[in-house]
Design an enzyme around this catalytic site. Sequence first.
Site, mmCIF file in Angstrom:
data_model
loop_
_atom_site.group_PDB
_atom_site.id
_atom_site.type_symbol
_atom_site.label_atom_id
_atom_site.label_comp_id
_atom_site.label_asym_id
_atom_site.label_seq_id
_atom_site.Cartn_x
_atom_site.Cartn_y
_atom_site.Cartn_z
ATOM 1 C CG HIS A 22 55.928 15.224 95.946
ATOM 2 N ND1 HIS A 22 55.866 14.159 96.279
ATOM 3 C CD2 HIS A 22 54.776 15.979 96.117
ATOM 4 C CE1 HIS A 22 54.958 13.774 96.412
ATOM 5 N NE2 HIS A 22 53.500 14.851 96.274
ATOM 6 C CB CYS A 34 60.052 10.723 97.695
ATOM 7 S SG CYS A 34 58.352 10.788 97.623
#
Length: 114
Positions: A22, A34
């Site tokens: 992430h 992201c």
Amino acid sequence: MIKGTIRREEDGRIVSFEMRGHANAGPYGSDIVCAGVSALTFSTVNGIEALAGIIPIVEIDVADEGYLYFETEEDITQEQSNIAQILLENLVLGLQGIQEEHSDYLNLETVTKK
């Protein structure tokens, strides 16, 4: 940080990519890195399925570690391969653009399959 690996054959063709992790570039739901990486990768996979007419090998685990693996099938026509390569090269260009602006959150590596 998102770590991406692009795998190429010796002739330069992209045969697979893997994205892991992430970005943590912002609060959940507002992380533009992201969101950008996800949009590019999922659009590429969907485009290859729709435009090249092939079903690639795909593994996804978004819950735990943010994981996506993509691999092209070997038994495809030259036309299908050409379409897939254009979309995969476009993916690489997009990811490189994100990496240039947000290198603290995205790291791409290209490896050549031997």
